[in-house]
Design an enzyme around this catalytic site. Structure first.
Site, PDB file in Angstrom:
ATOM      1  N   TYR A   1       1.081  -1.023  -0.306  1.00  0.00           N
ATOM      2  CA  TYR A   1      -0.425  -0.160   0.032  1.00  0.00           C
ATOM      3  C   TYR A   1       0.834   1.779  -0.434  1.00  0.00           C
ATOM      4  CZ  TYR A   1      -3.370  -3.381   2.033  1.00  0.00           C
ATOM      5  OH  TYR A   1      -4.773  -4.183   1.642  1.00  0.00           O
TER       6      TYR A   1
ATOM      7  N   HIS B   1       1.366 -11.543   2.405  1.00  0.00           N
ATOM      8  CA  HIS B   1       0.158 -10.613   1.922  1.00  0.00           C
ATOM      9  C   HIS B   1      -0.645 -11.612   0.397  1.00  0.00           C
ATOM     10  CE1 HIS B   1      -1.540  -6.496   0.821  1.00  0.00           C
ATOM     11  NE2 HIS B   1      -2.366  -7.633   0.167  1.00  0.00           N
TER      12      HIS B   1
END
Length: 269
Positions: free
Chosen positions: A57, A118
């Site tokens: 992010y 992730h």
């Protein structure tokens, strides 16, 4: 707030806030980082203490900055971050260490409450290597719990067979149209907490109409009905909103209970 106890004994708030467009120009995922902490600080003022970020992010530092600016003790917060399933982060043990240290530095903290892989990739041996390094950080108390994201039942099962510390969380896509019930059931049956990312995304107009009709009975919005349903399934939710009112509504889930008939209807959406 209600909590679930993870397998390392720490408690996770069952409602958190996603952050993948926070601190970015025009709230775009790939937008330039502008270090704007206002929305996170607004969420903190409303009562949010659980925030979800990731190296991918690019805004871990924004989350860390907001925590400092809040004036609250670090122990008040539950912070999740994630190491990417990309070769530069899993090519060897040193790469994994560098990823963890990158997150710690960006968040400006000496520990992270929950750290996830992730995404999975097609090499179970490499995934196991990453996991062993993450386990070493749990043993040091630097990572309080570890887990995965987007792992199928087969991938999660393979990891559990090669782990000393069982994944605490599997963060998965779950929303109307793609509840991923099979994945949720597998997690619950193996005492891994399922957590829904994007729980309010990709909701069709037809589904919103049905959910709104259910919500009218309780004085709740279609979004609150979705989140309550997820909690009833044993799923932790991390909705995201840039809007003060909706941030507030996303926390107001503990003053109503869906009927079995409502849950049956929602399950079919």
């Amino acid at each position: 707030m209600e909590y679930v106890t993870l397998n390392t004994g720490i408690q996770l708030p069952v409602i958190g806030s996603g952050t993948n467009t926070f601190g970015k120009v025009d709230h775009q995922y790939m937008g330039e980082i502008n270090d704007d902490t206002s929305e996170i600080l607004d969420a903190i003022a409303l009562g949010y203490r659980h925030f979800d970020t990731a190296i991918m992010y690019r805004n871990e530092r924004v989350v860390g900055k907001a925590l400092k600016e809040s004036g609250l003790d670090r122990k008040e917060f539950f912070i999740t971050s994630k190491i990417p399933g990309e070769e530069q982060y899993y090519r060897d043990e040193q790469a994994v260490h560098e990823g963890v240290q990158q997150s710690l530095a960006a968040l400006d903290t000496d520990y992270i409450d929950l750290y996830l892989i992730h995404h999975p990739w097609d090499n179970n041996d490499q995934i196991a290597l990453v996991w062993r390094v993450l386990e070493s950080y749990v043993e040091k108390g630097i990572l309080k719990a570890i887990g995965v994201s987007n792992f199928s039942p087969e991938q999660l099962d393979a990891l559990m067979k090669h782990s000393t510390i069982k994944p605490a969380i599997n963060q998965i896509e779950s929303h109307p149209g793609k509840w991923n019930q099979e994945w949720i059931d597998f997690c619950l049956n193996h005492h891994v907490v399922p957590e829904a990312w994007g729980p309010l995304t990709r909701v069709s107009d037809e589904a919103k109409h049905t959910l709104s009709m259910i919500g009218d009975y309780y004085g709740k919005t279609w979004a609150q009905v979705i989140l309550r349903y997820q909690l009833d399934q044993g799923v932790v939710v991390i909705p995201k909103s840039h809007h003060h009112g909706r941030q507030k509504q996303n926390l107001e889930l503990f003053d109503f209970e869906l009927t079995p008939k409502d849950r049956e209807t929602i399950a079919t959406l």
